[in-house]
Write an enzyme that holds these catalytic residues in place. Structure first.
Site, PDB file in Angstrom:
ATOM      1  N   ASP A   1       0.866  -1.171   0.000  1.00 33.87           N
ATOM      2  CA  ASP A   1       0.000   0.000   0.000  1.00 33.87           C
ATOM      3  C   ASP A   1       0.908   1.229   0.000  1.00 33.87           C
ATOM      4  O   ASP A   1       2.006   1.208   0.559  1.00 33.87           O
ATOM      5  CB  ASP A   1      -0.886  -0.024   1.245  1.00 33.87           C
ATOM      6  CG  ASP A   1      -1.842   1.150   1.293  1.00 33.87           C
ATOM      7  OD1 ASP A   1      -1.995   1.828   0.273  1.00 33.87           O
ATOM      8  OD2 ASP A   1      -2.435   1.370   2.360  1.00 33.87           O
TER       9      ASP A   1
ATOM     10  N   ASP B   1      -7.217  -7.909  -0.013  1.00 31.77           N
ATOM     11  CA  ASP B   1      -6.413  -7.962   1.209  1.00 31.77           C
ATOM     12  C   ASP B   1      -7.348  -7.748   2.382  1.00 31.77           C
ATOM     13  O   ASP B   1      -8.387  -7.106   2.252  1.00 31.77           O
ATOM     14  CB  ASP B   1      -5.306  -6.900   1.192  1.00 31.77           C
ATOM     15  CG  ASP B   1      -5.854  -5.494   1.412  1.00 31.77           C
ATOM     16  OD1 ASP B   1      -5.909  -5.050   2.577  1.00 31.77           O
ATOM     17  OD2 ASP B   1      -6.228  -4.827   0.419  1.00 31.77           O
TER      18      ASP B   1
END
Length: 368
Positions: free
Chosen positions: A94, A267
């Site tokens: 991320d 995720d």
């Protein structure tokens, strides 16, 4: 494998649900894929060898947190996160965009500069610019990098959503330049637009013009009712490039419905976070092992899985470990949950290939 370039192959489709394969120089990722979250370079409570045994093919790390601890100097010393945490399969990172939202009180956004943060640890000021985000992800040695974006909190205010698209598109262009050309790695764009179909499609069109290796749905799973999230997925996922992977960021509580809309990658912190509170995911549904009804239950969570001997531990014993605050409870249930999620994704892929995904969906949608 070392010279393999990043690529995505679409293998099968059942209505909108898709099976594909991501190829990287560190290994293959079968999609739909579930990525365990290792924010700080560890999937909480689980050995990397055990992660491999669950069939996990890729994990997620976090740019913001790894930048602060251990920092890029240490990561560079080890040649990246793979060597540092002893995980040699793909890693997606991320960009820090989620922390721009979650730590909104500690940062200010400037479209020309980036996000100016005060560290959540010691208050030290630093700038997370699009260029800096990519540089940190390169130090992490990520296989899939994400562009820095502005992920607004849940809002229906059109002006805020338009501004988030403007900022995110500008930063995406800068990230693409900083990323450069590296065919072994991938850079994903992140769409914004909240629950507004027209704005979501506008964001996607702007990102597609920049041309990324994959595309993520950002700004969802931020507190909106679940049915609204699935509605916007149903309305917009089809417009995402078909020959590139599609990623739903956040913690979707119903992977089945997102797969049904055509999402390829997920995720979620749920398996390990739930494991730490005594909640287990099974083919019968969710089980709260704190419940006293399990106090004398001799059955195991999964009698077919001998990973770490999980099948030898009774629900009664796990209930006892939870009640006595033993750390082994968190470790065993977290590992079980990751293993179940990977079993679940494997079955989803099989059903899509057989053209029977809808039957599977209808059987399990109420349980999960």
């Amino acid at each position: 494998m070392k010279d393999l370039e990043f690529s995505f192959e679409l293998i099968a489709q059942d209505e909108k649900a898709r099976v594909g394969r991501i190829s990287t120089h560190r290994g293959m990722v079968d999609t739909p894929a579930f990525m365990p979250v290792g924010t700080l370079g560890t999937v909480k409570g689980i050995f990397t060898d055990d992660l491999l045994s669950t069939g996990s093919q890729i994990i997620l790390g976090n740019t913001y947190h790894l930048m602060i601890r251990p920092g890029t100097e240490v990561l560079d010393l080890f040649g990246g996160l793979h060597n540092y945490m002893n995980w040699q399969k793909p890693i997606l990172t991320d960009s820090g965009g989620f922390q721009i939202m979650s730590l909104a009180k500690l940062n200010k956004i400037d479209i020309n500069i980036g996000a100016v943060f005060s560290s959540h640890l010691d208050g030290k000021k630093f700038v997370l610019s699009p260029e800096k985000s990519i540089q940190i992800q390169k130090s992490i040695n990520s296989d899939i990098l994400m562009v820095l974006d502005e992920c607004p909190t849940l809002t229906h205010e059109k002006e805020k959503l338009i501004r988030a698209i403007e900022v995110s598109t500008s930063w995406a262009k800068r990230c693409k330049i900083e990323f450069g050309k590296n065919k072994k790695k991938a850079l994903f764009g992140i769409t914004q637009g909240g629950l507004n179909k027209n704005l979501r499609l506008e964001s996607l069109e702007k990102l597609a013009a920049i041309d990324f290796d994959g595309y993520a749905m950002g700004g969802l799973a931020v507190g909106e009712p679940q049915e609204q999230m699935f509605k916007i997925l149903h309305e917009t996922v089809d417009y995402m490039p078909k020959k590139k992977p599609r990623y739903l960021m956040g913690t979707p509580s119903d992977i089945l419905a997102a797969v049904k809309s055509g999402i390829d990658m997920f995720d979620c912190v749920m398996p390990t976070r739930s494991g730490r509170t005594g909640l287990a995911f099974t083919w019968e549904g969710k089980l709260n092992l704190r419940n006293s009804k399990f106090q004398k239950d001799k059955s195991s969570l999964d009698n077919k899985t001998n990973l770490r001997g999980i099948n030898t531990y009774s629900k009664s014993y796990l209930n006892h470990l939870i009640k006595t605050n033993e750390i082994l409870a968190s470790m065993l249930i977290s590992l079980h949950n990751i293993n179940f999620y990977q079993q679940f994704m494997s079955e989803i892929r099989k059903e899509i290939k057989k053209g029977t995904f809808n039957k599977f969906y209808n059987k399990y949608i109420d349980k999960f």
